[in-house]
Structure formats: structure tokens, C-alpha cells
Design an enzyme around this catalytic site. Structure first.
Site, mmCIF file in Angstrom:
data_model
loop_
_atom_site.group_PDB
_atom_site.id
_atom_site.type_symbol
_atom_site.label_atom_id
_atom_site.label_comp_id
_atom_site.label_asym_id
_atom_site.label_seq_id
_atom_site.Cartn_x
_atom_site.Cartn_y
_atom_site.Cartn_z
ATOM 1 N N CYS A 54 41.223 49.599 7.133
ATOM 2 C CA CYS A 54 42.577 49.257 7.572
ATOM 3 C C CYS A 54 42.575 48.918 9.061
ATOM 4 C CB CYS A 54 43.513 50.432 7.292
ATOM 5 S SG CYS A 54 45.214 50.170 7.838
ATOM 6 N N CYS A 93 44.335 51.888 10.981
ATOM 7 C CA CYS A 93 43.681 53.192 11.015
ATOM 8 C C CYS A 93 42.289 53.012 10.406
ATOM 9 C CB CYS A 93 44.498 54.239 10.251
ATOM 10 S SG CYS A 93 44.588 53.984 8.478
ATOM 11 N N CYS A 128 47.808 50.930 2.536
ATOM 12 C CA CYS A 128 46.848 51.914 3.019
ATOM 13 C C CYS A 128 47.422 53.287 2.713
ATOM 14 C CB CYS A 128 46.623 51.747 4.519
ATOM 15 S SG CYS A 128 45.628 53.068 5.259
ATOM 16 N N CYS A 159 48.204 55.331 6.325
ATOM 17 C CA CYS A 159 49.265 54.958 7.276
ATOM 18 C C CYS A 159 50.428 54.213 6.636
ATOM 19 C CB CYS A 159 48.688 54.130 8.427
ATOM 20 S SG CYS A 159 48.124 52.468 7.945
ATOM 21 N N CYS A 191 44.640 40.833 -4.090
ATOM 22 C CA CYS A 191 44.849 39.700 -3.185
ATOM 23 C C CYS A 191 45.322 40.259 -1.843
ATOM 24 C CB CYS A 191 45.887 38.753 -3.782
ATOM 25 S SG CYS A 191 46.130 37.240 -2.830
#
Length: 249
Positions: free
Chosen positions: A126, A129, A175, A178, A205
Site C-alpha cells: 500500500c 502504509c 487496504c 488503513c 483491477c
């Protein structure tokens, strides 16, 4: 009239002309049989068809409004908590638009779209994070213009919605740490014959700008909001991130 057994005509009541007078009144011959569908069965079929038709029309016009609940907060319940001002400072313009506002990048605008499972080995994390999201081994070329994966790691959270909306619009993926928006999950992997997506049935995607690629050999991180070679896209850079990494690409 000579009535027939209802057990033999479960959908309604059937009768047959018995006398010549009955034949003249009904317009049927002596050996002809005609049936009346029961009012209960007619009503049941009508209500069922009306319900199915209304449901399909509502889903086609606006599936999310008709069947799905409102969007889940991108802040509440997640481990990493920051103010929007802090996110805006840390993330580039493209990263913030996608991760925090649920935006979508332009097709073929991320360098990560050009990466392959064999040439770039590592992990996609991510951009907001350090949570690991996708393994390079699960990446495949979908031809859509966005980085695509056949599987996700445990760090990816998949939206829970009704099957109709999921089949028409896909499911949002975030994610898990976060709450940042990553892209969408589509169940059309079977289209991509010869890829891992064909085996899993899934196509994640993903917006490249929401990711950072960490090479397995320990090389420099590659930010997904970097455009492909020979393509200029002037994104507003993060105030927090060093520009030296992107300048090398």
C-alpha cells in the site's frame, strides 16, 4: 359438463362437454377438453413475475442504490489513523485522490501496468502504509490498462455487497490496515485463458498509484504514480516523499 380429476390437472380445473347442449354452448366437440387455471396459481405467477421484473429493473438502473448499503468509512475501524490533512501531506495528488477519495487513475498511466510476473519479482504494498497487498507471482496482463492480479494477500479487504451489484459493478477492494481504496474485484477471470485469473476466476483491477513495488532483490522502491517510460503525466508530488527515487526512472 363432465369434470376431470383435479389430481391429473394440478394447474387448475379441467372439463369436457357431456351433452349435445354443452357442445353447442361451449363450441367444443365431445372429445375436446378445456382447462381453467386456478386463480391462486395465476396470482402467484403474476406476483412472482412482477417482483423479478421490478428487481431486475432496479438493479439495472442503479444497483448500488437499489440493493447495497452506503459506503463504509475509510477511517473508522482501521488500524492506521490519520487526519485528512496528514494524508494530503504524505501522499501525492494521485495517491490521495485514489486512496482517500476512491478515485480512478487513467488507463496505462502507471508504470506498474507494464510490470510482469517474471521480469519484476517482489511485493506490491500500500502506498499509504507498508501493508503487503499483492505478490508479483499473481500479476497478469489483462489488457485493461490497469495492474491486474489473480489473487490478493491477507492485507486486502474485499467489500461485502449483494451478488447482483457485485456481478454488475464489481466489489471495492481496500487496504485492510488503513482503509485506502485500491480498485475493484471482478469475477471475470475465466475470460483470461492461459493466466492464473482463469484458474481463480478473479481479476483484481487495481490503480497503480495506490501501490508501491518492493523488489525482492532489495532494490529501490518503485512508486505506482510514476508514469511509464516516455509518457509524461504531471501529478502533484507528495510533500513528504523524496523526489529522488522517481527521478531515476
Amino acid at each position: 359438463m363432465r369434470s376431470q380429476s383435479r389430481d391429473n390437472y394440478k394447474s387448475g380445473f379441467c372439463a369436457q362437454p357431456d351433452t349435445k347442449e354443452d357442445e353447442e354452448k361451449s363450441g367444443l366437440g365431445h372429445d375436446d377438453v378445456f382447462c381453467f387455471a386456478s386463480n391462486k396459481n395465476i396470482r402467484r405467477r403474476f406476483l412472482r413475475n412482477q417482483f423479478v421484473g421490478s428487481l431486475a429493473a432496479a438493479a439495472a438502473s442503479n444497483p448500488r442504490a437499489a440493493l447495497a448499503k452506503g459506503p463504509k468509512s475509510r477511517t473508522e475501524g482501521y488500524e492506521v489513523q490519520r487526519t485528512e490533512r496528514e494524508w494530503a501531506y504524505m501522499l501525492s495528488g494521485a495517491q490521495y485522490t485514489i486512496l482517500r477519495n476512491g478515485g480512478t487513475e487513467r488507463q496505462k498511466s502507471s508504470i506498474l501496468n507494464t510490470f510482469t510476473a517474471t521480469d519484476q519479482v517482489g511485493t506490491y504494498v500500500c502506498a499509504a502504509c507498508p501493508t503487503a497487498l499483492f505478490d508479483s507471482a499473481d500479476k497478469f496482463s489483462s489488457g485493461t490498462g490497469w495492474p491486474s492480479f489473480a489473487r490478493a494477500l491477507k492485507g486486502v479487504e474485499t467489500e461485502v455487497i449483494d451478488p447482483i451489484s457485485a456481478s454488475l459493478l464489481g466489489r471495492e477492494v481496500r487496504c485492510r490496515t488503513c482503509g485506502g481504496h485500491l480498485g475493484d474485484l471482478f469475477k471475470d477471470g475465466w475470460v483470461y485463458v492461459g493466466t492464473q485469473a482463469f484458474e481463480t476466476g478473479n481479476r483484481y483491477c487495481i490503480d497503480g498509484a495506490a501501490l508501491i513495488f518492493k523488489p525482492a532483490d532489495g532494490g529501490a522502491d518503485i512508486y505506482g504514480d510514476t508514469p511509464p517510460p516516455n509518457k509524461m503525466i504531471n501529478y502533484e508530488q507528495s510533500l513528504y516523499r523524496s523526489k529522488s527515487i522517481n527521478s531515476k526512472l
